[in-house]
Design a protein around this motif. Structure first.
Motif, PDB file in Angstrom:
ATOM      1  N   HIS A 182       4.020   7.302   2.878  1.00 61.66           N
ATOM      2  CA  HIS A 182       4.357   6.001   3.475  1.00 61.66           C
ATOM      3  C   HIS A 182       4.187   4.847   2.502  1.00 61.66           C
ATOM      4  O   HIS A 182       3.368   4.902   1.593  1.00 61.66           O
TER       5      HIS A 182
ATOM      6  N   LYS B  35       0.864   5.360   0.340  1.00 62.30           N
ATOM      7  CA  LYS B  35      -0.020   6.430   0.802  1.00 62.30           C
ATOM      8  C   LYS B  35       0.608   7.795   0.614  1.00 62.30           C
ATOM      9  O   LYS B  35       1.666   8.073   1.197  1.00 62.30           O
TER      10      LYS B  35
ATOM     11  N   THR C  63       8.688   2.308   4.969  1.00 66.50           N
ATOM     12  CA  THR C  63       9.214   3.544   4.371  1.00 66.50           C
ATOM     13  C   THR C  63      10.685   3.767   4.711  1.00 66.50           C
ATOM     14  O   THR C  63      11.451   4.221   3.878  1.00 66.50           O
TER      15      THR C  63
ATOM     16  N   ARG D 174      13.620  -5.296   3.146  1.00 61.46           N
ATOM     17  CA  ARG D 174      12.230  -5.129   2.729  1.00 61.46           C
ATOM     18  C   ARG D 174      11.637  -6.402   2.154  1.00 61.46           C
ATOM     19  O   ARG D 174      10.452  -6.470   1.874  1.00 61.46           O
TER      20      ARG D 174
ATOM     21  N   HIS E 291       3.572   0.695   2.826  1.00 60.66           N
ATOM     22  CA  HIS E 291       3.302  -0.420   3.741  1.00 60.66           C
ATOM     23  C   HIS E 291       3.350  -1.731   2.977  1.00 60.66           C
ATOM     24  O   HIS E 291       2.810  -1.835   1.879  1.00 60.66           O
TER      25      HIS E 291
ATOM     26  N   GLU F 227      -2.816   0.822  -4.286  1.00 64.25           N
ATOM     27  CA  GLU F 227      -2.894  -0.450  -3.573  1.00 64.25           C
ATOM     28  C   GLU F 227      -2.568  -1.583  -4.518  1.00 64.25           C
ATOM     29  O   GLU F 227      -3.126  -1.655  -5.614  1.00 64.25           O
TER      30      GLU F 227
ATOM     31  N   ASP G 207       2.341  -5.638   3.709  1.00 65.81           N
ATOM     32  CA  ASP G 207       1.645  -6.506   4.665  1.00 65.81           C
ATOM     33  C   ASP G 207       1.342  -5.777   5.968  1.00 65.81           C
ATOM     34  O   ASP G 207       1.562  -6.318   7.053  1.00 65.81           O
ATOM     35  N   GLY G 208       0.904  -4.546   5.853  1.00 70.12           N
ATOM     36  CA  GLY G 208       0.530  -3.795   7.038  1.00 70.12           C
ATOM     37  C   GLY G 208       1.689  -3.213   7.809  1.00 70.12           C
ATOM     38  O   GLY G 208       1.499  -2.453   8.752  1.00 70.12           O
ATOM     39  N   GLN G 209       2.917  -3.531   7.399  1.00 71.04           N
ATOM     40  CA  GLN G 209       4.078  -3.022   8.121  1.00 71.04           C
ATOM     41  C   GLN G 209       4.664  -1.837   7.352  1.00 71.04           C
ATOM     42  O   GLN G 209       4.816  -1.900   6.129  1.00 71.04           O
ATOM     43  N   ASP G 210       4.960  -0.756   8.068  1.00 69.53           N
ATOM     44  CA  ASP G 210       5.505   0.433   7.408  1.00 69.53           C
ATOM     45  C   ASP G 210       6.973   0.174   7.050  1.00 69.53           C
ATOM     46  O   ASP G 210       7.815  -0.023   7.924  1.00 69.53           O
TER      47      ASP G 210
ATOM     48  N   THR H 106       0.843  -1.188   0.000  1.00 78.36           N
ATOM     49  CA  THR H 106       0.000   0.000   0.000  1.00 78.36           C
ATOM     50  C   THR H 106       0.881   1.242   0.000  1.00 78.36           C
ATOM     51  O   THR H 106       1.820   1.333   0.799  1.00 78.36           O
TER      52      THR H 106
END
Lengths: 277, 369
Positions: free
Chosen positions: B59, B7, B68, B75, B61, B25, B63-66, B5
């Motif tokens: 940002h 943002k 950045t 990564r 993300h 996304e 799998d829900g983990q930031d 994701t």
């Protein structure tokens, strides 16, 4: 009218002869030096100069009895390799950052570094002599290593920079994505790829250090004196002895000439870096 | 799971904004293609995802983990570069195992993974060769192999086929599509070639000037472009654009007078338009039909034709000088300079307002907004 083929072979002939002429002109002093070293002092002074004579080794025997050649040669070796190593340890990280993390000031920094080579060394002789005196570095090998490292560093950084510039940034980025740390990136990817350029840099530095005379004459007397100082010691007190001077010069030049000749392919490649893309 | 994701991502170099706020996304197992003209920011966005460039703001993300500010190696992404970026001093198998050996994997496991990747990519017989002894296509496969052995969450491809010749490009394109199915992995692929985008993607993201113009499936972009840029960028030969002005418009139709003469009433929602507004009509080559000069008021003169066998792309010039492409049958026999007329398929024409936005179909305004 000449045919195209004739024009070409004529051009090859003319250019070839010119190249040979130039090479022989450059080589002649060395040839004459070696020749003179096998003459007696009288023959060395003879006019017209003699090309044919009965060679003698007396000059070499004299040098062996008067001074410890290997002491000076060892100093030359230690100082040349020491400062080349130190220079590379400084030049590689500097060139790495300049080649791969270029900023707006990188180009001018490089030019500024090179411009320091344009300063006449004698201009800084007194301050450096005084600094060395206070630091207890006079007539020490460490002292010469420091000076040689610093005077050759601009050229080394420049050469390593040029070698690094030829390496696509992508390869280092791939290594970074593969999980390499900066040290691993440099040691396992960058250095092996640029080994040609690094080898010529090392070679040039060794040659420059080996042949350096100004600082060695002014900053050393005996303990740390390299071969250039040995050569110089044959010039003054007892007048000029051409044959002996030639013999000691031959001994001083021989190791680096042979070394350079063995590595000439590397050297030519390194010095023409970036000349042709 | 490998959902990515993005943002409100922004990136500037020396005060110039390259990426101007992107939200995106990418779902697990998706093959997403970033496409756009050169300098549109698509490669920069890929490098931001990879961590090779620092984000200015926003940002990312995974799998829900930031991620950045996470280092590139941590990564769990793998990238295939346009230049392949193989390590020239290492053999093919060393190239592929480099990441694993840096991570301290054990020898047997490294060997197993390299063998597996070599099998998938048919590189088994080349494992001991150095990159310089390989052809372009083989190098490309090694670069992909280097990514596969790491079992990354997301594969990133930066114009991977642009250094290959045309025939090899088509072959590698098929192999990539097959690889995506076989590995069932999430892939992000950057290209300026819209044919690659159309053939490979589950989802295409069209970039222009550091912004996302439209996101959608290839056919969605082809049939329902949100604006004139996407309409012109997707599809070969390109959609033709004809300038004109609105004669009458309401929610059920728009009557347009084209600069080159004819008038058409299009079944589009023109409630936002008024008479006299400048508009652009967009029509694809397959939605035009060439007819004898007296059959239609849309008069043209034939220019050169390209005979491709099954189809003929015939270039025609309108009376006001605009050049259009028409897809004609393979045996089309029109001659250069001949007079003819065009019959557009009005149901498939697009109309763009003065700002380049596509006019919606009647009753579809909610969807387009």
């Amino acid at each position: 009218m000449l045919t195209l083929k004739q024009t070409r072979s004529l051009r090859t002939l003319v250019l070839g002869s010119l190249a040979w002429l130039l090479a022989l002109t450059l080589f002649f002093p060395i040839f004459w030096m070696v020749l003179t070293s096998f003459k007696t002092e009288v023959e060395a002074f003879a006019t017209p100069p003699q090309l044919f004579f009965s060679p003698t080794l007396e000059n070499y025997l004299h040098i062996d009895s008067r001074s410890d050649y290997f002491h000076f040669a060892w100093n030359s070796l230690v100082i040349s390799f020491g400062s080349t190593l130190a220079g590379m340890l400084l030049a590689v990280p500097a060139a790495y950052s300049m080649a791969f993390f270029e900023t707006r000031r990188t180009k001018s920094t490089l030019l500024w570094m090179l411009s320091t080579k344009m300063l006449p060394p004698v201009g800084v002789l007194v301050p450096i002599y005084l600094l060395f005196k206070s630091a207890g570095l006079l007539d020490t090998r460490l002292g010469l290593v420091i000076v040689y490292t610093l005077i050759n560093l601009p050229i080394m950084v420049w050469m390593v920079y040029t070698a690094f510039k030829e390496i696509p940034k992508d390869i280092l980025e791939a290594a970074r994505l593969d999980g390499a740390t900066t040290t691993q990136e440099i040691c396992r990817v960058l250095l092996p790829i640029s080994k040609g350029g690094l080898a010529s840099t090392i070679l040039l530095s060794l040659i420059l250090c080996w042949n350096e005379a100004f600082w060695s004459l002014n900053l050393t007397s005996s303990a740390a004196a390299p071969l250039t100082a040995l050569v110089a010691s044959y010039s003054s007190p007892e007048g000029l002895f051409w044959a002996k001077l030639s013999a000691v010069s031959t001994l001083a030049c021989a190791p680096i000439l042979i070394f350079g000749w063995l590595c000439q392919k590397q050297l030519v490649r390194g010095l023409s870096f970036g000349a042709v893309k | 799971m490998s959902d990515l994701t993005i943002k409100n991502l922004k990136k500037g170099f020396d005060g110039t904004e390259i990426i101007k706020g992107i939200d995106l996304e990418i779902k697990d197992h998706e093959f997403v293609v970033f496409v756009g003209p050169s300098g549109c920011g698509k490669s920069t966005l890929l490098r931001l995802i990879a961590g090779l460039e620092e984000v200015t703001s926003g940002h990312i993300h995974l799998d829900g983990q930031d991620i950045t500010d996470v280092a590139p190696a941590k990564r769990n992404l793998a990238m295939v570069f346009q230049t392949y970026a193989l390590y020239p001093h290492m053999s093919v198998s060393k190239n592929m195992s480099f990441a694993l050996s840096l991570a301290g994997a054990d020898k047997a496991e490294i060997e197993r993974k390299v063998k597996e990747a070599a099998r998938i990519l048919e590189l088994e017989h080349l494992l001991e060769r150095k990159p310089k002894a390989l052809s372009g296509g083989q190098r490309q496969r090694v670069a992909i192999g280097r990514a596969i052995v790491r079992h990354p969450k997301v594969f990133l491809f930066d114009e991977p086929l642009s250094n290959l010749d045309a025939a090899l490009r088509v072959q590698m394109r098929l192999e990539l599509a097959r690889l995506h199915k076989e590995l069932n992995a999430t892939m992000i692929y950057v290209t300026h070639d819209q044919v690659e985008a159309m053939t490979l993607a589950d989802k295409v993201v069209v970039f222009n000037g550091g912004r996302v113009e439209q996101v959608g499936s290839p056919l969605e972009l082809y049939h329902h472009p949100l604006n004139q840029f996407v309409a012109g960028f997707i599809g070969t030969p390109k959609m033709a654009f004809l300038g004109g002005s609105v004669k009458a418009a309401d929610a059920s139709g728009v009557t347009v007078a084209l600069a080159c003469g004819p008038e058409y009433c299009l079944p589009l929602d023109g409630s936002a338009l008024k008479a006299g507004d400048r508009v652009t009509l967009g029509v694809r080559p397959e939605h035009l039909q060439i007819a004898a000069a007296e059959h239609s008021p849309f008069k043209v003169r034939l220019d050169v034709s390209e005979h491709l066998g099954a189809d003929t792309y015939c270039y025609v010039r309108t009376e006001s000088g605009e050049l259009l492409t028409v897809r004609a049958p393979g045996d089309f026999a029109g001659q250069f300079g001949e007079r003819a007329s065009l019959i557009p398929d009005l149901a498939h024409c697009h109309l763009f307002d003065a700002d380049g936005r596509t006019l919606p179909k009647p009753g579809a305004s909610a969807r387009a907004a």
